[in-house]
Scaffold this motif. Structure first.
Motif, PDB file in Angstrom:
ATOM      1  N   HIS A 214       0.700  -1.301  -0.045  1.00  0.00           N
ATOM      2  CA  HIS A 214      -0.154  -0.067  -0.117  1.00  0.00           C
ATOM      3  C   HIS A 214       0.913   1.241   0.023  1.00  0.00           C
ATOM      4  O   HIS A 214       0.605   2.395  -0.497  1.00  0.00           O
ATOM      5  CB  HIS A 214      -0.954  -0.044   1.338  1.00  0.00           C
ATOM      6  CG  HIS A 214      -2.034  -0.884   1.040  1.00  0.00           C
ATOM      7  ND1 HIS A 214      -3.021  -1.441   2.084  1.00  0.00           N
ATOM      8  CD2 HIS A 214      -2.693  -1.589  -0.065  1.00  0.00           C
ATOM      9  CE1 HIS A 214      -3.735  -2.124   1.726  1.00  0.00           C
ATOM     10  NE2 HIS A 214      -3.573  -2.336   0.565  1.00  0.00           N
ATOM     11  N   TYR A 217       2.116   1.936  -3.350  1.00  0.00           N
ATOM     12  CA  TYR A 217       0.994   2.267  -4.259  1.00  0.00           C
ATOM     13  C   TYR A 217       0.574   3.767  -4.099  1.00  0.00           C
ATOM     14  O   TYR A 217       0.745   4.409  -5.207  1.00  0.00           O
ATOM     15  CB  TYR A 217      -0.206   1.546  -3.830  1.00  0.00           C
ATOM     16  CG  TYR A 217      -1.675   2.181  -4.426  1.00  0.00           C
ATOM     17  CD1 TYR A 217      -1.948   1.749  -5.885  1.00  0.00           C
ATOM     18  CD2 TYR A 217      -2.457   3.109  -3.987  1.00  0.00           C
ATOM     19  CE1 TYR A 217      -3.118   2.168  -6.297  1.00  0.00           C
ATOM     20  CE2 TYR A 217      -3.572   3.646  -4.391  1.00  0.00           C
ATOM     21  CZ  TYR A 217      -3.903   3.095  -5.835  1.00  0.00           C
ATOM     22  OH  TYR A 217      -4.992   3.614  -6.246  1.00  0.00           O
ATOM     23  N   SER A 221       1.250   6.904  -6.675  1.00  0.00           N
ATOM     24  CA  SER A 221       0.366   7.662  -7.219  1.00  0.00           C
ATOM     25  C   SER A 221       0.758   9.086  -6.886  1.00  0.00           C
ATOM     26  O   SER A 221       0.487  10.143  -7.812  1.00  0.00           O
ATOM     27  CB  SER A 221      -1.092   7.568  -6.359  1.00  0.00           C
ATOM     28  OG  SER A 221      -1.569   6.215  -6.316  1.00  0.00           O
ATOM     29  N   THR A 240      -6.628   9.786  -1.604  1.00  0.00           N
ATOM     30  CA  THR A 240      -7.259   8.884  -2.776  1.00  0.00           C
ATOM     31  C   THR A 240      -7.184   7.340  -2.222  1.00  0.00           C
ATOM     32  O   THR A 240      -8.276   6.389  -2.098  1.00  0.00           O
ATOM     33  CB  THR A 240      -6.526   8.941  -3.958  1.00  0.00           C
ATOM     34  OG1 THR A 240      -6.667  10.307  -4.718  1.00  0.00           O
ATOM     35  CG2 THR A 240      -7.395   8.035  -5.243  1.00  0.00           C
ATOM     36  N   TRP A 241      -5.955   7.065  -1.625  1.00  0.00           N
ATOM     37  CA  TRP A 241      -5.811   5.517  -1.108  1.00  0.00           C
ATOM     38  C   TRP A 241      -6.745   5.331  -0.010  1.00  0.00           C
ATOM     39  O   TRP A 241      -7.457   4.364   0.108  1.00  0.00           O
ATOM     40  CB  TRP A 241      -4.342   5.308  -0.592  1.00  0.00           C
ATOM     41  CG  TRP A 241      -4.133   3.949   0.148  1.00  0.00           C
ATOM     42  CD1 TRP A 241      -3.861   2.957  -0.542  1.00  0.00           C
ATOM     43  CD2 TRP A 241      -4.097   3.836   1.295  1.00  0.00           C
ATOM     44  NE1 TRP A 241      -3.818   2.045   0.255  1.00  0.00           N
ATOM     45  CE2 TRP A 241      -4.011   2.471   1.556  1.00  0.00           C
ATOM     46  CE3 TRP A 241      -4.430   4.734   2.627  1.00  0.00           C
ATOM     47  CZ2 TRP A 241      -3.919   2.079   2.767  1.00  0.00           C
ATOM     48  CZ3 TRP A 241      -4.623   4.179   3.714  1.00  0.00           C
ATOM     49  CH2 TRP A 241      -4.172   2.941   3.989  1.00  0.00           C
ATOM     50  N   ALA A 243      -9.476   6.759   0.760  1.00  0.00           N
ATOM     51  CA  ALA A 243     -11.217   6.577   0.221  1.00  0.00           C
ATOM     52  C   ALA A 243     -11.241   5.325  -0.491  1.00  0.00           C
ATOM     53  O   ALA A 243     -12.257   4.527  -0.048  1.00  0.00           O
ATOM     54  CB  ALA A 243     -11.229   7.833  -0.743  1.00  0.00           C
ATOM     55  N   GLU A 244     -10.261   4.668  -1.017  1.00  0.00           N
ATOM     56  CA  GLU A 244     -10.224   3.315  -1.595  1.00  0.00           C
ATOM     57  C   GLU A 244     -10.311   2.253  -0.739  1.00  0.00           C
ATOM     58  O   GLU A 244     -10.781   1.215  -1.027  1.00  0.00           O
ATOM     59  CB  GLU A 244      -9.473   3.196  -2.751  1.00  0.00           C
ATOM     60  CG  GLU A 244      -9.344   4.163  -3.957  1.00  0.00           C
ATOM     61  CD  GLU A 244      -8.200   4.291  -4.939  1.00  0.00           C
ATOM     62  OE1 GLU A 244      -7.328   3.356  -4.714  1.00  0.00           O
ATOM     63  OE2 GLU A 244      -8.391   4.816  -6.088  1.00  0.00           O
ATOM     64  N   ASN A 245      -9.783   2.605   0.571  1.00  0.00           N
ATOM     65  CA  ASN A 245      -9.429   1.636   1.678  1.00  0.00           C
ATOM     66  C   ASN A 245     -10.163   1.943   2.883  1.00  0.00           C
ATOM     67  O   ASN A 245      -9.439   1.680   3.936  1.00  0.00           O
ATOM     68  CB  ASN A 245      -7.911   1.302   1.904  1.00  0.00           C
ATOM     69  CG  ASN A 245      -7.287   0.656   0.556  1.00  0.00           C
ATOM     70  OD1 ASN A 245      -7.205  -0.465   0.611  1.00  0.00           O
ATOM     71  ND2 ASN A 245      -6.732   1.807  -0.303  1.00  0.00           N
ATOM     72  N   ASP A 247     -12.990   0.914   4.459  1.00  0.00           N
ATOM     73  CA  ASP A 247     -13.158  -0.298   5.218  1.00  0.00           C
ATOM     74  C   ASP A 247     -12.085  -0.771   5.941  1.00  0.00           C
ATOM     75  O   ASP A 247     -12.323  -1.274   7.277  1.00  0.00           O
ATOM     76  CB  ASP A 247     -13.860  -1.349   4.089  1.00  0.00           C
ATOM     77  CG  ASP A 247     -15.210  -0.609   3.438  1.00  0.00           C
ATOM     78  OD1 ASP A 247     -15.879   0.026   4.142  1.00  0.00           O
ATOM     79  OD2 ASP A 247     -15.705  -1.266   2.445  1.00  0.00           O
TER      80      ASP A 247
END
Length: 569
Positions: A214, A217, A221, A240-241, A243-245, A247
């Motif tokens: 991560h 990543y 980005s 952005t990361w 928001a995508e993760n 949960d």
């Protein structure tokens, strides 16, 4: 450059190396500066293997000796003939300089050997290009190798032999998980705060774990944005990361969070009950005041000094008003007023009693020694007034410097909100910034009680017509109990609702007033009433039947007065 870069300098392949001379010493120390200086690689004597066939070396860039880098030891014992030539005493470079060297190597297409690590944004910047980092594998690390590593003192030694360390410590670097660095003050400030206001930030940062995948990543980005490399881009990549993760991140939310706040509702029955009881107490004080005035000329009242009784009743009235204000809605006005009424009430109640009983004690002690004593009533009033003035000055300073005001108090409850977090109860109470004002007020009241106790004990053998010591002792005993209970309620008040604490304190204050009336005034009023009835029922025959030979002079005078009253009737 032959002209010291006065004109732009290009290498043999036509690449721009230096566009201008450095503008200052800081720029002069750079190895790469975009559009100004693109770096220059040239062989040194150490790199000339023709001239030095047995000890020529290549070049390696590694960090300062303070870093946990073992390049010198690894290169020497593994037969890699390279050495550093940086400004560090051990030949190392700063992180910024190493990044500049790699950018210069990429621009000029030179090969370089580095000590580097992952995850790191520089690695991601060149990922997938012809300048991508290629890892050099060294012998695998072992426990024995870790134990034989060079220390910081050895790596930074001026002796090159000491810097080499032991051969057993020349293996590859062990894998490190990414660490979180938190300043000590962050934790201290978090846990020094009230529990209800503990920020979840520290626990969340301590709990959160992000894998190298991560992190890489996010680095990719970051460098892919290329909009604002050192400001907007990293924030955009992280957000952005996240928001995508989301949960995955929710698993690291600390227990009892997210919290919500709830205003505490006042305990209406307790509040109104306390105020009504205090109002009844005030009415009772008023009734006793009227009765005392009506019977002011009776012997029992004359002996008790009506003026001092009136002062005492004013003090009880003040305490009753304070009992009404205690459970009232919290505001700066009510907070200040109740402290004034309670402290002045106790002063007006106890100080006149202390002064009066002390004067009586002085009279009877002088009488036992057959000495004449003169009591100046003005001095007695001045003594009472002096103490009241001192108490008023203290209250005035308290009001001006650090007035009791409406302040919020938060209490963490066991109730849960719809998100599973705990509910923080917000309540308002009267409080000064510093607690010692209230402590001084309670100590002052206890001092008055102690002084009154001592004087009452000294007065225990005085003639009963004048002696208030027994009743005064009971009053003081009651005051001590109720004052102690009020102090205990305030001390443990943080465990209860503020409105309930105020109501209990009001009930205790009201009970204190009532017990004073019951112990001190009711017996006196009852005695005065009995005296009136006896005078009304006394006939002339009963008076004439008294044997005067058995009476003292004072009794004969009283008997004659009674006869004249009977004749008038």
């Amino acid at each position: 450059s032959l002209d010291n870069c006065t004109t732009a300098y290009y290498d043999d392949e036509g690449l721009l190396i230096a566009a201008r001379p450095p503008s200052d010493q800081l720029e002069e120390a750079k190895y790469f500066s975009t559009d100004s200086y693109h770096g220059h690689f040239a062989a040194t004597k150490d790199n000339d293997c023709d001239a030095n066939p047995f000890n020529c070396t290549g070049h390696i860039a590694y960090g300062p000796c303070e870093w946990s880098s073992f390049a010198v030891s690894q290169a020497h014992y593994l037969g890699i003939h390279v050495k550093g030539d940086g400004p560090d005493p051990a030949g190392g470079y700063s992180y910024g300089h190493m990044v500049e060297i790699y950018k210069a190597a990429n621009y000029t297409k030179n090969n370089v050997l580095f000590v580097w690590w992952t995850p790191d944004p520089t690695v991601q910047e060149f990922l997938g290009t012809d300048a991508e980092f290629l890892r050099v594998l060294l012998p695998s690390p072992t426990e024995e190798c870790m134990q034989a590593r060079t220390t910081k003192e050895e790596r930074c030694s001026m002796d090159p032999i000491i810097r080499l360390g032991k051969e057993e410590g020349s293996c590859d670097s062990e894998a490190h998980s990414a660490q979180k660095v938190l300043v000590t003050s962050f934790k201290k400030r978090t846990f020094d705060a009230d529990e209800a206001f503990h920020s979840p930030a520290y626990d969340a940062i301590e709990n959160i774990k992000i894998s190298d995948i991560h992190l890489e990543y996010m680095f990719r980005s970051w460098y892919k944005q290329n909009t604002d490399r050192w400001n907007y881009d990293p924030r955009e990549a992280v957000c952005t990361w996240a928001a995508e993760n989301i949960d995955n991140l929710l698993r690291y939310v600390p227990e009892s969070h997210p919290r919500s706040f709830r205003m505490e509702e006042q305990n209406k029955p307790a509040m109104y009950g306390a105020m009504v009881t205090a109002l009844i107490c005030i009415v009772l004080v008023g009734a006793v005041s009227i009765s005392t005035f009506i019977h002011r000329k009776k012997k029992v009242m004359v002996y008790a000094q009506p003026t001092f009784l009136y002062m005492l009743l004013v003090g009880l009235l003040f305490l009753g008003i304070g009992a009404i204000l205690l459970p009232a809605n919290v505001s700066q006005g009510t907070c200040i007023a109740k402290e004034w009424f309670v402290l002045l009430g106790y002063s007006l109640e106890l100080v006149p009693l202390i002064v009066k009983v002390a004067a009586i004690n002085k009279i009877f002690q002088s009488a036992t020694k057959f000495k004449r004593v003169s009591i100046d009533t003005k001095k007695m009033y001045m003594a009472v007034g002096s103490v009241i003035i001192v108490a008023s000055i203290f209250l005035l300073i308290w009001t001006v410097v650090d007035p009791p005001d409406r302040q919020s108090r938060s209490r963490l409850t066991d109730d849960l909100n719809e998100d599973g977090g705990q509910i923080v109860q917000i309540e308002y109470l009267c409080r000064s910034s510093a607690p010692f004002w209230l402590i001084i007020a309670h100590v002052y009241q206890f001092v008055l009680l102690v002084v009154a106790t001592v004087i009452a004990f000294q007065n225990r053998k005085v003639r009963q017509d004048f002696n208030d010591s027994s009743r005064l002792a009971f009053i003081i005993y009651g005051h001590c109990i109720f004052l102690s209970l009020r102090s205990i309620v305030l001390y443990f008040g943080s465990m209860m609702k503020a409105s309930l604490v105020a109501a209990i304190s009001s009930y205790l204050l009201t009970a204190d007033v009532i017990q004073t009336i019951a112990i001190y005034f009711v017996p006196k009023l009852h005695a005065a009433r009995k005296h009136v009835e006896r005078s009304e029922n006394l006939t002339g025959n009963e008076i004439e039947g008294v044997d005067e030979s058995e009476l003292s002079t004072v009794a004969k005078i009283r008997l004659n007065a009674a006869r004249r009253m009977a004749e008038m009737n």
